[in-house]
Design a protein around this motif. Structure first.
Motif, PDB file in Angstrom:
ATOM      1  N   ARG A  28       0.839  -1.199   0.000  1.00  0.00           N
ATOM      2  CA  ARG A  28       0.000   0.000   0.000  1.00  0.00           C
ATOM      3  C   ARG A  28       0.872   1.246   0.000  1.00  0.00           C
ATOM      4  O   ARG A  28       0.669   2.166  -0.790  1.00  0.00           O
ATOM      5  N   ARG A  29       1.862   1.268   0.882  1.00  0.00           N
ATOM      6  CA  ARG A  29       2.757   2.424   0.961  1.00  0.00           C
ATOM      7  C   ARG A  29       3.544   2.606  -0.328  1.00  0.00           C
ATOM      8  O   ARG A  29       3.785   3.742  -0.749  1.00  0.00           O
ATOM      9  N   MET A  30       3.934   1.521  -0.977  1.00  0.00           N
ATOM     10  CA  MET A  30       4.668   1.615  -2.245  1.00  0.00           C
ATOM     11  C   MET A  30       3.791   2.238  -3.331  1.00  0.00           C
ATOM     12  O   MET A  30       4.272   3.039  -4.137  1.00  0.00           O
ATOM     13  N   ARG A  31       2.507   1.869  -3.346  1.00  0.00           N
ATOM     14  CA  ARG A  31       1.596   2.435  -4.350  1.00  0.00           C
ATOM     15  C   ARG A  31       1.380   3.929  -4.141  1.00  0.00           C
ATOM     16  O   ARG A  31       1.043   4.651  -5.072  1.00  0.00           O
ATOM     17  N   GLU A  32       1.578   4.407  -2.902  1.00  0.00           N
ATOM     18  CA  GLU A  32       1.343   5.811  -2.574  1.00  0.00           C
ATOM     19  C   GLU A  32       2.570   6.694  -2.793  1.00  0.00           C
ATOM     20  O   GLU A  32       2.472   7.912  -2.698  1.00  0.00           O
ATOM     21  N   VAL A  33       3.713   6.099  -3.069  1.00  0.00           N
ATOM     22  CA  VAL A  33       4.940   6.882  -3.227  1.00  0.00           C
ATOM     23  C   VAL A  33       4.846   7.765  -4.463  1.00  0.00           C
ATOM     24  O   VAL A  33       4.327   7.364  -5.508  1.00  0.00           O
ATOM     25  N   SER A  34       5.356   8.974  -4.312  1.00  0.00           N
ATOM     26  CA  SER A  34       5.489   9.875  -5.458  1.00  0.00           C
ATOM     27  C   SER A  34       6.681  10.768  -5.193  1.00  0.00           C
ATOM     28  O   SER A  34       7.204  10.815  -4.081  1.00  0.00           O
ATOM     29  N   GLY A  35       7.104  11.458  -6.216  1.00  0.00           N
ATOM     30  CA  GLY A  35       8.196  12.402  -6.072  1.00  0.00           C
ATOM     31  C   GLY A  35       7.851  13.661  -6.831  1.00  0.00           C
ATOM     32  O   GLY A  35       7.356  13.592  -7.961  1.00  0.00           O
ATOM     33  N   THR A  36       8.071  14.800  -6.223  1.00  0.00           N
ATOM     34  CA  THR A  36       7.771  16.078  -6.870  1.00  0.00           C
ATOM     35  C   THR A  36       9.018  16.948  -6.822  1.00  0.00           C
ATOM     36  O   THR A  36       9.700  17.003  -5.802  1.00  0.00           O
ATOM     37  N   LYS A  40      14.076  25.703 -10.894  1.00  0.00           N
ATOM     38  CA  LYS A  40      14.444  27.045 -10.430  1.00  0.00           C
ATOM     39  C   LYS A  40      13.468  28.080 -10.993  1.00  0.00           C
ATOM     40  O   LYS A  40      12.902  27.903 -12.072  1.00  0.00           O
ATOM     41  N   ALA A  41      13.284  29.098 -10.259  1.00  0.00           N
ATOM     42  CA  ALA A  41      12.379  30.199 -10.613  1.00  0.00           C
ATOM     43  C   ALA A  41      10.944  29.720 -10.811  1.00  0.00           C
ATOM     44  O   ALA A  41      10.157  30.370 -11.494  1.00  0.00           O
ATOM     45  N   GLN A  42      10.616  28.569 -10.239  1.00  0.00           N
ATOM     46  CA  GLN A  42       9.252  28.016 -10.333  1.00  0.00           C
ATOM     47  C   GLN A  42       8.797  27.898 -11.790  1.00  0.00           C
ATOM     48  O   GLN A  42       7.611  28.000 -12.087  1.00  0.00           O
ATOM     49  N   ALA A  43       9.746  27.673 -12.696  1.00  0.00           N
ATOM     50  CA  ALA A  43       9.403  27.592 -14.116  1.00  0.00           C
ATOM     51  C   ALA A  43       8.600  26.338 -14.424  1.00  0.00           C
ATOM     52  O   ALA A  43       7.824  26.319 -15.380  1.00  0.00           O
ATOM     53  N   MET A  44       8.775  25.290 -13.600  1.00  0.00           N
ATOM     54  CA  MET A  44       8.076  24.030 -13.858  1.00  0.00           C
ATOM     55  C   MET A  44       8.033  23.199 -12.587  1.00  0.00           C
ATOM     56  O   MET A  44       8.922  23.282 -11.744  1.00  0.00           O
ATOM     57  N   LYS A  45       6.999  22.386 -12.481  1.00  0.00           N
ATOM     58  CA  LYS A  45       6.859  21.441 -11.373  1.00  0.00           C
ATOM     59  C   LYS A  45       6.467  20.106 -11.987  1.00  0.00           C
ATOM     60  O   LYS A  45       5.556  20.045 -12.825  1.00  0.00           O
ATOM     61  N   ALA A  46       7.154  19.042 -11.604  1.00  0.00           N
ATOM     62  CA  ALA A  46       6.861  17.708 -12.127  1.00  0.00           C
ATOM     63  C   ALA A  46       6.627  16.744 -10.972  1.00  0.00           C
ATOM     64  O   ALA A  46       7.315  16.810  -9.953  1.00  0.00           O
ATOM     65  N   THR A  47       5.666  15.861 -11.159  1.00  0.00           N
ATOM     66  CA  THR A  47       5.377  14.824 -10.173  1.00  0.00           C
ATOM     67  C   THR A  47       5.385  13.482 -10.886  1.00  0.00           C
ATOM     68  O   THR A  47       4.851  13.352 -11.993  1.00  0.00           O
ATOM     69  N   VAL A  48       6.013  12.508 -10.243  1.00  0.00           N
ATOM     70  CA  VAL A  48       6.053  11.151 -10.790  1.00  0.00           C
ATOM     71  C   VAL A  48       5.475  10.185  -9.766  1.00  0.00           C
ATOM     72  O   VAL A  48       5.480  10.453  -8.564  1.00  0.00           O
ATOM     73  N   GLY A  49       5.006   9.043 -10.262  1.00  0.00           N
ATOM     74  CA  GLY A  49       4.456   8.005  -9.409  1.00  0.00           C
ATOM     75  C   GLY A  49       5.521   7.041  -8.935  1.00  0.00           C
ATOM     76  O   GLY A  49       6.720   7.247  -9.152  1.00  0.00           O
TER      77      GLY A  49
END
Length: 151
Positions: A28-36, A40-49
């Motif tokens: 369950r905890r593995m399925r909930e993992v993500s990375g964001t 710099k300069a808040q030009a982009m934000k990415a999130t992965v599973g």
């Protein structure tokens, strides 16, 4: 009627049920993992599973508009890579307590772990098989089974 082994059997069953619950919780905890990651300069934000798959991309400011196509491409790649590294670290944190001592979870996830270190130096085998391997032949069967012939 109870036997002397009833208590031991119940303890084994309790241990098994607890291990199953731990595995369910880990999955369950593995399925909930993500990375964001935020560039710099808040030009982009990415999130992965949990497997490093891209699940969200945001451009919170208009800073990306000042970038050349190559700069934007580099920004996207580096931000996604940073998010993946964070997700890998999160997965490793979940997995580490369940791995054998000495096996680094992040290295395992990246495919760089030396998993051969978990193997014994030699395969497990009975003494008769070991003698056969060393001496190369088996004597005639007897009532006790095959015997190793000594040269």
């Amino acid at each position: 009627m109870t036997t002397p082994f009833d208590e031991q059997i119940e303890q084994l069953q309790e241990t098994y049920r607890a291990q199953l619950a731990q595995i369910d919780d880990m999955q369950r905890r593995m399925r909930e993992v993500s990375g964001t990651a935020t560039a710099k300069a808040q030009a982009m934000k990415a999130t992965v599973g949990p497997q490093g798959e891209l699940t969200a991309v945001e451009f919170p400011t208009s800073a990306y508009r000042r970038l050349t196509p190559k700069e934007l491409a580099d920004l996207v790649l580096s931000t996604v890579q940073e998010a993946r590294a964070k997700a890998t670290a999160g997965m490793a944190q979940v997995m580490a307590p369940h791995l054998p001592e000495g096996l680094d979870a992040e290295h395992l996830l990246r495919g760089t772990a030396d998993v051969k270190q978990l193997m014994p130096p030699e395969p497990a085998m009975s003494e008769a098989v070991r003698q056969y391997v060393e001496q190369g032949r088996v004597a005639q069967d007897s009532a006790d089974g095959p015997k190793i012939a000594h040269s």
